[in-house]
Structure formats: C-alpha cells, structure tokens
Design an enzyme around this catalytic site. Sequence first.
Site, short mmCIF file in Angstrom:
data_model
loop_
_atom_site.label_atom_id
_atom_site.label_comp_id
_atom_site.label_asym_id
_atom_site.label_seq_id
_atom_site.Cartn_x
_atom_site.Cartn_y
_atom_site.Cartn_z
CD GLU A 1 26.48 8.58 45.04
OE1 GLU A 1 25.43 8.29 44.43
OE2 GLU A 1 26.89 7.91 46.00
CG ASN B 1 22.04 10.26 40.29
OD1 ASN B 1 21.79 9.17 40.80
ND2 ASN B 1 22.11 11.37 40.99
NE ARG C 1 20.28 4.21 42.78
CZ ARG C 1 21.56 3.90 42.81
NH1 ARG C 1 21.94 2.66 42.64
NH2 ARG C 1 22.46 4.82 43.01
N1 LIG Z 1 20.60 12.63 35.72
C1 LIG Z 1 19.33 12.54 36.19
N2 LIG Z 1 18.28 12.47 35.32
C2 LIG Z 1 17.01 12.36 35.77
N3 LIG Z 1 16.67 12.30 37.08
C3 LIG Z 1 17.67 12.36 38.00
C4 LIG Z 1 19.04 12.48 37.60
N4 LIG Z 1 19.79 12.52 38.71
C5 LIG Z 1 18.94 12.44 39.76
N5 LIG Z 1 17.67 12.33 39.35
C6 LIG Z 1 16.46 12.26 40.20
O1 LIG Z 1 16.82 12.69 41.52
C7 LIG Z 1 16.53 11.67 42.47
C8 LIG Z 1 17.53 11.70 43.61
O2 LIG Z 1 18.83 11.34 43.14
P1 LIG Z 1 19.86 10.70 44.19
O3 LIG Z 1 19.95 11.61 45.37
O4 LIG Z 1 21.12 10.40 43.47
O5 LIG Z 1 19.14 9.36 44.67
P2 LIG Z 1 18.97 7.93 43.94
O6 LIG Z 1 19.90 7.89 42.77
O7 LIG Z 1 19.35 6.95 44.99
O8 LIG Z 1 17.53 7.84 43.54
C9 LIG Z 1 16.50 10.38 41.66
O9 LIG Z 1 15.74 9.38 42.29
C10 LIG Z 1 15.91 10.86 40.33
O10 LIG Z 1 14.50 10.95 40.43
MG LIG Z 2 21.82 8.53 42.76
#
Ligand SMILES: Nc1ncnc2c1ncn2[C@@H]1O[C@H](COP(=O)(O)OP(=O)(O)O)[C@@H](O)[C@H]1O
Ligand SMILES: [Mg+2]
Lengths: 102, 142
Positions: free
Chosen positions: B48, B52, B106
Amino acid sequence: MLEITLKRQNRVLTVYLKGELDHHAVSKVKETIDLQLVKMPLSQLILDMSAVSFMDSSGIGLIVGRYNKMKCLGGSMKIKNPGLNILKVLKMSGLSKLMEIS
Amino acid sequence: MQPINRMKIEFESKSVNESFARIVAAAFASQLDPTIEELADLKTAVSEAVTNAIIHGYEQQEGLIFMECILYEDSITVKITDHGVGIEDIEKARIPAFTSKPELERSGMGFSIMESFMDSLFIASEKGAGTKITMTKKFSKR
Ligand SMILES: Nc1ncnc2c1ncn2[C@@H]1O[C@H](COP(=O)(O)OP(=O)(O)O)[C@@H](O)[C@H]1O
Ligand SMILES: [Mg+2]
C-alpha cells in the site's frame, strides 16, 4: 505475473485470476474484463480468486469498478473462493454488502 | 528498545517494484520467525505504501523510493519515503474511502489497511517535498 483465464457460459462470464493482484497487475485485468463487457451482453460477472496469492486495495478498486459497470448494464457480480488473506482485505472494504462472496 | 538488525534500499518508482518491495520486507522480517498471517499483513501494508508513493507521490512519473526496515526483538519498523508531491491534508487522506484519484479506480482504503494490518502508522508529509510513512508490526512470541 498475473494470469487471466476467461470462461463464458451464455451470459455469465467467469474470470479466473492466478497470481498477485496489485496495482501493477490490475490494469491488464481491467482491460481484459471491460473488453468482454462491450463485446457481448452479460448478466453476471464471476471473479474466481482461488489462485490469487496476494491482493491489496488496488484489487478492491478493480472489483468496485467492475461492480459499478455490471450494475449499469443491469447485471450482477460475485466473488468466489478468496483465500484467507484475500478475504481479510475484502472484509475491510465492505464489499460483502455489495456482492456475494463465497 | 535496541534494534537487532537494519537494512535500507532505494528503487525506482515503477509499479513492477511493488512486489519487489513487499517481498524484500517480508524476507527481512522472516528472521523473526513471524506467522504466515503476520507476514501477509506486513506485505499488504508495504504494498500500500509503495503503491501510494508511485501513484500519488510521483504521479506515475520518475522518482526514487526509499525503504528502511529495522528489526527489534519482536517487531519490525518499516519506513517508506518518497520525494514527491506530498499530502496537503493528512487527516483527510486517512479517512476510509477517501481518494484524490477516483478516476484511476482507487478505493481510498490504503491508509485504513496500513492502520489495521500494522500496530502503528505514522504519516509525515509536506506539500511539494514528499512523504514518509513509518509503520511498526509486532510479532507474536512463539
Ligand atoms: N505518498 C503519497 N504522496 C502524496 N499523496 C499521498 C501519498 N499517499 C497517500 N496520498 C494521498 O492520500 C490519499 C489516500 O491514500 P489511500 O488511503 O492509500 O487511498 P488511494 O491510494 O486508494 O487513493 C490518496 O488518494 C492521496 O491523495
Ligand atoms: Mg493507496
């Protein structure tokens, strides 16, 4: 590598997945299924996950996306044979409220 | 608590490295003889965080991802860092089912999974500078 096998019986399409279902693998599964959806009308989409050894939330996104498409087309979707670790991820997502998991 | 072992790798922001990273983390953690379920949880959480970094942090462009694993007697701490776009509102990002990229299908469940599959999750991020995820999992004594 994720292997995808399709079996079609009348208006029911069963998709057998084998391998690891992560973000790297989902785009090919999505393309393969969506191509079938436009080719021929379907009443049910069954995802057989018995040979899926790993799945993360990218798999949830894939399943919800296909569920919404099937719903738009007036059909339904089912998930079959997820292993224990896959079931754990499926449960987190509340997918069991949307479709049958058996 | 004293660390008993430590490793650090860096790899390119490519989706093929998602499985590479989670397998490396699991192989390193195996020294502590975790259960199969504990290892599966660790792999999912690492997957995960790395996904991300690739999708959100670097928006599927080039970049480097850093993963550090620290072993303690009965736990592992994994730190995953990107120098990507950063998170503007961390509280909002942590809300189950929140995603900034619904067009990519997502699910917004990544942080919820990291939180529930690990014993602790800490997110440090700065807009325009990057994101560092620190998570720890305890392994049961056997
Ligand atoms: N490494 C990262 N850099 C920038 N934004 C991030 C990062 N990790 C997460 N995010 C932000 O947090 C949100 C939620 O992440 P997550 O719970 O993994 O859901 P998803 O990946 O399905 O969108 C993402 O949609 C993004 O906006
Ligand atoms: Mg994610």
